[in-house]
Motif scaffolding. Structure first.
Motif, mmCIF file in Angstrom:
data_model
loop_
_atom_site.group_PDB
_atom_site.id
_atom_site.type_symbol
_atom_site.label_atom_id
_atom_site.label_comp_id
_atom_site.label_asym_id
_atom_site.label_seq_id
_atom_site.Cartn_x
_atom_site.Cartn_y
_atom_site.Cartn_z
ATOM 1 N N ILE A 1 -3.988 6.223 2.808
ATOM 2 C CA ILE A 1 -2.642 5.653 2.903
ATOM 3 C C ILE A 1 -1.802 6.014 1.679
ATOM 4 O O ILE A 1 -0.585 6.116 1.756
ATOM 5 C CB ILE A 1 -2.728 4.114 3.085
ATOM 6 N N VAL A 2 -2.449 6.266 0.534
ATOM 7 C CA VAL A 2 -1.720 6.633 -0.683
ATOM 8 C C VAL A 2 -1.057 7.999 -0.538
ATOM 9 O O VAL A 2 0.070 8.210 -1.008
ATOM 10 C CB VAL A 2 -2.664 6.601 -1.910
ATOM 11 N N VAL A 3 -1.720 8.963 0.110
ATOM 12 C CA VAL A 3 -1.161 10.308 0.213
ATOM 13 C C VAL A 3 -0.175 10.442 1.382
ATOM 14 O O VAL A 3 0.459 11.489 1.523
ATOM 15 C CB VAL A 3 -2.262 11.379 0.352
ATOM 16 N N LEU A 4 -0.026 9.409 2.191
ATOM 17 C CA LEU A 4 0.888 9.491 3.328
ATOM 18 C C LEU A 4 2.331 9.742 2.888
ATOM 19 O O LEU A 4 2.996 10.649 3.428
ATOM 20 C CB LEU A 4 0.782 8.216 4.171
ATOM 21 N N PRO A 5 2.897 8.995 1.915
ATOM 22 C CA PRO A 5 4.256 9.320 1.460
ATOM 23 C C PRO A 5 4.363 10.725 0.875
ATOM 24 O O PRO A 5 5.395 11.384 1.045
ATOM 25 C CB PRO A 5 4.518 8.257 0.371
ATOM 26 N N LEU B 1 5.012 5.399 -5.525
ATOM 27 C CA LEU B 1 5.000 5.446 -6.989
ATOM 28 C C LEU B 1 4.020 6.488 -7.502
ATOM 29 O O LEU B 1 4.272 7.156 -8.519
ATOM 30 C CB LEU B 1 4.665 4.063 -7.551
ATOM 31 N N PHE B 2 2.894 6.659 -6.813
ATOM 32 C CA PHE B 2 1.955 7.729 -7.175
ATOM 33 C C PHE B 2 2.624 9.088 -7.002
ATOM 34 O O PHE B 2 2.486 9.982 -7.855
ATOM 35 C CB PHE B 2 0.701 7.628 -6.305
ATOM 36 N N ASP C 1 0.821 -1.215 0.000
ATOM 37 C CA ASP C 1 0.000 0.000 0.000
ATOM 38 C C ASP C 1 0.853 1.262 0.000
ATOM 39 O O ASP C 1 0.571 2.217 -0.731
ATOM 40 C CB ASP C 1 -0.943 0.001 1.210
ATOM 41 N N LEU C 2 1.884 1.290 0.825
ATOM 42 C CA LEU C 2 2.732 2.477 0.880
ATOM 43 C C LEU C 2 3.585 2.616 -0.377
ATOM 44 O O LEU C 2 3.896 3.737 -0.799
ATOM 45 C CB LEU C 2 3.610 2.436 2.129
ATOM 46 N N TRP C 3 3.961 1.482 -0.987
ATOM 47 C CA TRP C 3 4.698 1.588 -2.247
ATOM 48 C C TRP C 3 3.818 2.167 -3.344
ATOM 49 O O TRP C 3 4.302 2.880 -4.236
ATOM 50 C CB TRP C 3 5.257 0.229 -2.662
ATOM 51 N N VAL D 1 9.337 5.260 5.194
ATOM 52 C CA VAL D 1 8.785 6.126 4.146
ATOM 53 C C VAL D 1 9.602 7.411 4.046
ATOM 54 O O VAL D 1 9.932 7.878 2.946
ATOM 55 C CB VAL D 1 7.309 6.465 4.432
ATOM 56 N N GLY D 2 9.948 7.992 5.208
ATOM 57 C CA GLY D 2 10.768 9.198 5.205
ATOM 58 C C GLY D 2 12.125 8.969 4.566
ATOM 59 O O GLY D 2 12.640 9.830 3.835
ATOM 60 N N LEU D 3 12.717 7.797 4.806
ATOM 61 C CA LEU D 3 14.011 7.468 4.207
ATOM 62 C C LEU D 3 13.897 7.356 2.689
ATOM 63 O O LEU D 3 14.736 7.895 1.945
ATOM 64 C CB LEU D 3 14.532 6.159 4.805
ATOM 65 N N VAL D 4 12.877 6.654 2.204
ATOM 66 C CA VAL D 4 12.674 6.510 0.756
ATOM 67 C C VAL D 4 12.420 7.874 0.112
ATOM 68 O O VAL D 4 12.977 8.195 -0.947
ATOM 69 C CB VAL D 4 11.504 5.542 0.472
ATOM 70 N N ASP D 5 11.577 8.702 0.755
ATOM 71 C CA ASP D 5 11.301 10.041 0.228
ATOM 72 C C ASP D 5 12.576 10.883 0.148
ATOM 73 O O ASP D 5 12.815 11.592 -0.838
ATOM 74 C CB ASP D 5 10.276 10.757 1.110
ATOM 75 N N THR D 6 13.403 10.798 1.192
ATOM 76 C CA THR D 6 14.645 11.576 1.215
ATOM 77 C C THR D 6 15.600 11.109 0.119
ATOM 78 O O THR D 6 16.257 11.938 -0.541
ATOM 79 C CB THR D 6 15.326 11.452 2.590
#
Length: 320
Positions: A292-296, A105-106, A99-101, A234-239
């Motif tokens: 959950i999609v907009v969380l990242p 990707l979105f 779900d978070l992936w 998620v924060g690590l991937v975003d960074t």
């Protein structure tokens, strides 16, 4: 010490409210109608505010504009897919979960921001007119590109084709934008004169949409599925996504032998992702799972503001 961003604080408050007092299922159809109306009004006013001269101006510096679009809608999705493949190679569970992936990707498929890209380019003494054009065109084309790219990357279309997803988004976002453009001679001066009210309307709409999306997600057990350690992931991937994009746009600008002012515009417009466009698009593309999609995206929004503000101040200190 810098004061907290009121908009970010409002978003956090909306998430907390949805976590402890989610909208009851019996009221959700009414809240859904309200969010649809707010989306329509938001894009109508955006169309009324945008002057056509900005669109004409965007054609002139085609190298910078084309590079920005290439980064937003090609490089970013490729980086997202690469990180997704790498994480699945290292961990069978994919590190974040499916779900978070989807949310990551979105995020990669979204257009650039407008306000923060222009503001940071201005702070960094970059090419502000080019940033205005690049961010504006990115948002307009994002109405078409984002749902199509999302369908291609995620192989999901909610019972229809990727073209149908584009049509669904266009119906709620593009048509109001076109209507605003048509009525711009009459509505435009009023909208531009009341910028504070328009900003309040835009941000208020996003806050309501975030509350609605997270209410559904909380009732579906969001916080049982997303522990604190996963949020840090998620924060690590975003960074990582932001750092890679900033580095690659820097190299791309120097490779094209652009001026430092154009390089700054490319970096800030190419590395940003729009929360203002992403939340309403998520509500259309993922009607039952937008929370959950907009969380990242919400986490990326704060990371990009912090890191790019530091970078902008670094550029601002260069010799005249």
């Amino acid at each position: 010490m810098r004061r907290p961003d009121p908009f970010l604080m409002s978003l956090i408050a909306a998430v907390l409210l949805a976590s402890f007092l989610p909208c009851p299922p019996t009221w959700q159809p009414w809240l859904s109608r309200l969010t649809s109306l707010l989306v329509i009004l938001m894009f109508f006013f955006q169309g009324a505010k945008l002057q056509r001269s900005a669109l004409v101006e965007s054609i002139r510096n085609w190298r910078l504009q084309g590079s920005t679009l290439l980064v937003s809608f090609a490089l970013f999705p490729l980086l997202g897919v690469g990180l997704y493949a790498l994480c699945h190679l290292l961990s069978p569970t994919g590190f974040l979960g499916p779900d978070l992936w989807i949310g990551v990707l979105f995020l990669c498929c979204l257009p650039s921001t407008v306000q923060s890209s222009i503001a940071l380019t201005s702070i960094a003494r970059g090419n502000v007119p080019a940033a205005i054009c690049a961010a504006t065109v990115s948002n307009i084309l994002g109405i078409l590109f984002t749902p199509l790219l999302t369908s291609l990357l995620l192989h999901r279309s909610h019972g229809g084709s990727g073209v149908q997803t584009v049509l669904n988004v266009a119906q709620e976002l593009l048509l109001p934008f076109i209507a605003g453009q048509i009525l711009q001679p009459w509505v435009g001066p009023i909208v531009r004169h009341h910028k504070i009210l328009l900003s309040f309307s835009d941000r208020g709409s996003i806050i309501v949409m975030v509350y609605a999306a997270f209410s559904v997600a909380v009732l579906q057990g969001l916080w049982h599925r997303v522990p604190l350690l996963t949020l840090l992931g998620v924060g690590l991937v975003d960074t990582l996504l932001l750092a890679l994009t900033l580095a690659l746009t820097f190299l791309l600008g120097h490779g094209m032998k652009q001026s430092i002012e154009d390089n700054i515009a490319l970096q800030f417009c190419g590395s940003k992702k729009s929360l203002a466009s992403g939340v309403p698009m998520a509500n259309v593309i993922f009607p039952s799972g937008a929370g959950i999609v907009v969380l990242p995206l919400m986490i990326f929004h704060q990371i990009q503001l912090f890191i790019c503000t530091v970078l902008a101040r670094h550029y601002a200190n260069r010799p005249q």
